[in-house]
Structures are given as structure tokens and as C-alpha cells.
Design a protein around this motif. Structure first.
Motif, PDB file in Angstrom:
ATOM      1  N   GLU A   1      53.881  49.274  22.093  1.00 28.20           N
ATOM      2  CA  GLU A   1      53.000  48.902  23.208  1.00 28.20           C
ATOM      3  C   GLU A   1      52.285  50.128  23.773  1.00 28.20           C
ATOM      4  OE1 GLU A   1      55.291  44.935  24.956  1.00 28.20           O
ATOM      5  OE2 GLU A   1      55.847  46.913  25.693  1.00 28.20           O
ATOM      6  N   ARG A   2      52.970  51.274  23.768  1.00 27.47           N
ATOM      7  CA  ARG A   2      52.349  52.494  24.281  1.00 27.47           C
ATOM      8  C   ARG A   2      51.194  52.968  23.404  1.00 27.47           C
ATOM      9  NH1 ARG A   2      57.627  56.154  26.105  1.00 27.47           N
ATOM     10  NH2 ARG A   2      58.656  54.509  27.323  1.00 27.47           N
ATOM     11  N   GLN A   3      51.152  52.493  22.167  1.00 24.48           N
ATOM     12  CA  GLN A   3      50.038  52.820  21.287  1.00 24.48           C
ATOM     13  C   GLN A   3      48.758  52.087  21.714  1.00 24.48           C
ATOM     14  OE1 GLN A   3      50.103  54.982  18.538  1.00 24.48           O
ATOM     15  NE2 GLN A   3      52.172  55.544  19.204  1.00 24.48           N
ATOM     16  N   PHE A   4      48.922  50.976  22.461  1.00 25.08           N
ATOM     17  CA  PHE A   4      47.779  50.133  22.814  1.00 25.08           C
ATOM     18  C   PHE A   4      47.523  50.057  24.317  1.00 25.08           C
ATOM     19  CE2 PHE A   4      49.535  48.558  18.815  1.00 25.08           C
ATOM     20  CZ  PHE A   4      48.410  48.515  18.005  1.00 25.08           C
ATOM     21  N   LEU A   5      48.580  50.200  25.129  1.00 27.47           N
ATOM     22  CA  LEU A   5      48.438  50.040  26.575  1.00 27.47           C
ATOM     23  C   LEU A   5      48.295  51.386  27.268  1.00 27.47           C
ATOM     24  CD1 LEU A   5      51.175  47.291  27.140  1.00 27.47           C
ATOM     25  CD2 LEU A   5      48.721  46.987  26.760  1.00 27.47           C
ATOM     26  N   LYS A   6      47.663  51.366  28.429  1.00 28.00           N
ATOM     27  CA  LYS A   6      47.426  52.577  29.200  1.00 28.00           C
ATOM     28  C   LYS A   6      48.234  52.557  30.496  1.00 28.00           C
ATOM     29  CE  LYS A   6      42.671  53.252  27.552  1.00 28.00           C
ATOM     30  NZ  LYS A   6      42.625  52.166  26.578  1.00 28.00           N
ATOM     31  N   LYS A   7      48.198  53.682  31.216  1.00 27.37           N
ATOM     32  CA  LYS A   7      48.980  53.816  32.440  1.00 27.37           C
ATOM     33  C   LYS A   7      48.686  52.684  33.421  1.00 27.37           C
ATOM     34  CE  LYS A   7      49.580  56.792  36.492  1.00 27.37           C
ATOM     35  NZ  LYS A   7      49.175  58.050  37.160  1.00 27.37           N
ATOM     36  N   GLU A   8      47.407  52.342  33.585  1.00 24.71           N
ATOM     37  CA  GLU A   8      47.058  51.291  34.542  1.00 24.71           C
ATOM     38  C   GLU A   8      47.618  49.922  34.147  1.00 24.71           C
ATOM     39  OE1 GLU A   8      43.243  52.414  32.211  1.00 24.71           O
ATOM     40  OE2 GLU A   8      44.953  53.411  33.158  1.00 24.71           O
ATOM     41  N   ASP A   9      47.955  49.765  32.869  1.00 17.65           N
ATOM     42  CA  ASP A   9      48.524  48.491  32.414  1.00 17.65           C
ATOM     43  C   ASP A   9      49.950  48.279  32.917  1.00 17.65           C
ATOM     44  OD1 ASP A   9      46.251  47.699  30.970  1.00 17.65           O
ATOM     45  OD2 ASP A   9      46.833  48.969  29.278  1.00 17.65           O
ATOM     46  N   LEU A  10      50.577  49.353  33.406  1.00 22.77           N
ATOM     47  CA  LEU A  10      51.894  49.208  34.013  1.00 22.77           C
ATOM     48  C   LEU A  10      51.854  48.210  35.163  1.00 22.77           C
ATOM     49  CD1 LEU A  10      52.964  52.976  34.150  1.00 22.77           C
ATOM     50  CD2 LEU A  10      54.029  51.215  32.721  1.00 22.77           C
ATOM     51  N   LYS A  11      50.759  48.228  35.910  1.00 24.02           N
ATOM     52  CA  LYS A  11      50.597  47.305  37.034  1.00 24.02           C
ATOM     53  C   LYS A  11      49.763  46.079  36.672  1.00 24.02           C
ATOM     54  CE  LYS A  11      51.211  50.643  40.813  1.00 24.02           C
ATOM     55  NZ  LYS A  11      52.429  49.978  41.351  1.00 24.02           N
ATOM     56  N   GLU A  12      48.821  46.249  35.767  1.00 26.81           N
ATOM     57  CA  GLU A  12      47.924  45.142  35.449  1.00 26.81           C
ATOM     58  C   GLU A  12      48.509  44.153  34.445  1.00 26.81           C
ATOM     59  OE1 GLU A  12      44.195  46.769  34.243  1.00 26.81           O
ATOM     60  OE2 GLU A  12      43.837  47.793  36.164  1.00 26.81           O
ATOM     61  N   ILE A  13      49.479  44.609  33.621  1.00 26.54           N
ATOM     62  CA  ILE A  13      50.069  43.721  32.610  1.00 26.54           C
ATOM     63  C   ILE A  13      51.579  43.612  32.798  1.00 26.54           C
ATOM     64  CG2 ILE A  13      50.402  43.294  30.146  1.00 26.54           C
ATOM     65  CD1 ILE A  13      47.756  44.701  29.633  1.00 26.54           C
ATOM     66  N   GLN A  14      52.319  44.685  32.519  1.00 25.99           N
ATOM     67  CA  GLN A  14      53.766  44.710  32.728  1.00 25.99           C
ATOM     68  C   GLN A  14      54.245  46.156  32.688  1.00 25.99           C
ATOM     69  OE1 GLN A  14      56.091  45.671  30.289  1.00 25.99           O
ATOM     70  NE2 GLN A  14      55.074  45.404  28.314  1.00 25.99           N
ATOM     71  N   TYR A  15      55.310  46.435  33.419  1.00 23.69           N
ATOM     72  CA  TYR A  15      55.751  47.829  33.569  1.00 23.69           C
ATOM     73  C   TYR A  15      56.923  48.225  32.681  1.00 23.69           C
ATOM     74  CZ  TYR A  15      59.376  45.780  36.605  1.00 23.69           C
ATOM     75  OH  TYR A  15      60.411  45.037  37.112  1.00 23.69           O
ATOM     76  N   TYR A  16      57.472  47.288  31.904  1.00 24.30           N
ATOM     77  CA  TYR A  16      58.663  47.598  31.115  1.00 24.30           C
ATOM     78  C   TYR A  16      58.421  48.644  30.026  1.00 24.30           C
ATOM     79  CZ  TYR A  16      60.804  43.530  33.327  1.00 24.30           C
ATOM     80  OH  TYR A  16      61.308  42.632  34.238  1.00 24.30           O
ATOM     81  N   PHE A  17      57.204  48.690  29.497  1.00 25.03           N
ATOM     82  CA  PHE A  17      56.951  49.606  28.386  1.00 25.03           C
ATOM     83  C   PHE A  17      56.950  51.072  28.816  1.00 25.03           C
ATOM     84  CE2 PHE A  17      52.656  49.053  30.037  1.00 25.03           C
ATOM     85  CZ  PHE A  17      52.075  50.303  29.877  1.00 25.03           C
TER      86      PHE A  17
END
Length: 212
Positions: free
Chosen positions: A89-105
Motif C-alpha cells: 500500500e505504501r507503494q501507491f498511497l501517500k501521507k495524506e491518504d492516512l486520513k483520507e483513506i485509512q491509517y493502518y498502512f
């Protein structure tokens, strides 16, 4: 298809397979619980005096410890797969996605922490150990509790469930628990994934992590 597209496709296939493996290990443990429930038939045989009650309870204790060992083993594969999933997931998601999508990654679970559904099964396994040992102690040990251990009339077969508990806890359950904790820590140390700034995230009991 260029190299990046092929890498993305591979990672997504791997991502899907990790979830399938998690599901498979959950099902394995529930199947083991079914075997444990079936072991109660051994106690029924003891009630009919076809086998000694001491052996019947020892068998239930043994299978309960087997279930507990499976829980610790399955929990390792669950957490290991979550690490791989998070790293992908870290290969595709960015820091802001911690809040915008999910924070588990953003962080990996701490020290092979037992996840809730497996912890329930762990408690069931230990509950059965306590239940059957209590039953055996009250019905088979306590009535003659004040007999000297040196008395030749004492039936040492009655100690079988307790011997099974001690031996298999030390040689199986404790060993697999410690081994899988070390395996998980080794895996996370060697494959930590892309570092993500999670200072704005408050991780709690749903995703336990080490304090920073």
C-alpha cells in the motif's frame, strides 16, 4: 506494457493473495476448534467407562493446547501478511491518504500482537483447559487430596492431565509463541517498507504499535 506497469500488476496480485492467505489461516483455526469440540466425544466414552476419565481429560487438554499453538502460528501469518499488505500500500498511497483513506498502512502492528478474532479463540482454548482441569481436580483429585503422595494407594494415573499440560505447554505452546514473536520482529526489521510520517495519527487498540 512497460516495467512499471508489470511491477504494479505484480504487486496488486500479491496484495490480493496476502488477503486470501489471511482468510485461509482464519478458516484453519476455526476448523481446529471443530476438532476440539469433537474431542468431547472422548469424555462421553469416559462417562460410559470405556476409557479412564484421566486419559479423556488429558486428551482434551492436549487438543486444547494444540488449538492454542495453532492460534499463535496463524496469528504470525496474519500479522506477517499485514506487513506485506501495508508495504505494498505504501507503494501507491501517500501521507495524506492516512486520513483520507485509512491509517493502518502507516505503521506495522507491534510485536506480533494477537488480533481480536484469534484472541477470542485463544481464550476459548485456555477456558477449556481450566474447565476440564477444574472438573478433574474436583471429581478425581480433591476427594483424596489429603492422602499422602507416598501412599501406595494413590493412583498416579490421575496426574496425567496435569503432566500433559506442563509438558506440552513448555514444549509446544511456549515454544511456538516465542518463535513466532521472534519471526515477526525479524521480518519487520528486514522488510520495514517505505517510511511514512505518522506523527499526526493516534494509533490505539485496534492497531497496537510500539510507542515512538
Amino acid at each position: 506494457m512497460d516495467t512499471m506497469d508489470r511491477r504494479d500488476e505484480f504487486l496488486l496480485k500479491m496484495y490480493e493473495q496476502m488477503f486470501n492467505d489471511i482468510d485461509r489461516h482464519h478458516k484453519i483455526v476455526w476448523q481446529v476448534i471443530g476438532v476440539l469440540i469433537g474431542s468431547f466425544a472422548v469424555v462421553a466414552l469416559a462417562e460410559k467407562e470405556l476409557i479412564p476419565i484421566d486419559i479423556a481429560v488429558a486428551v482434551v487438554i492436549l487438543i486444547s493446547l494444540w488449538v492454542i499453538a495453532h492460534v499463535y502460528d496463524s496469528n504470525y501469518w496474519y500479522n506477517r501478511n499485514l506487513v506485506i499488505i501495508s508495504n505494498i500500500e505504501r507503494q501507491f498511497l501517500k501521507k495524506e491518504d492516512l486520513k483520507e483513506i485509512q491509517y493502518y498502512f502507516g505503521e506495522h502492528r507491534d510485536k506480533n500482537a494477537v488480533q481480536t478474532s484469534l484472541k477470542i479463540q485463544l481464550y476459548v482454548g485456555w477456558g477449556l483447559v481450566v474447565l476440564f482441569l477444574s472438573y478433574h481436580f474436583i471429581t478425581e483429585i480433591y476427594p483424596g487430596f489429603f492422602i499422602s503422595w507416598a501412599d501406595a494407594s494413590f493412583d498416579w494415573m490421575k496426574m496425567m492431565p496435569y503432566i500433559v499440560l506442563i509438558v506440552f505447554y513448555l514444549k509446544l505452546v511456549k515454544w511456538i509463541k516465542k518463535k513466532r514473536e521472534n519471526d515477526y520482529e525479524e521480518f519487520v526489521a528486514n522488510s520495514p517498507g517505505i517510511e511514512i510520517d505518522t506523527s499526526s495519527i493516534n494509533y490505539g487498540g485496534g492497531h497496537p504499535i510500539s510507542k515512538k
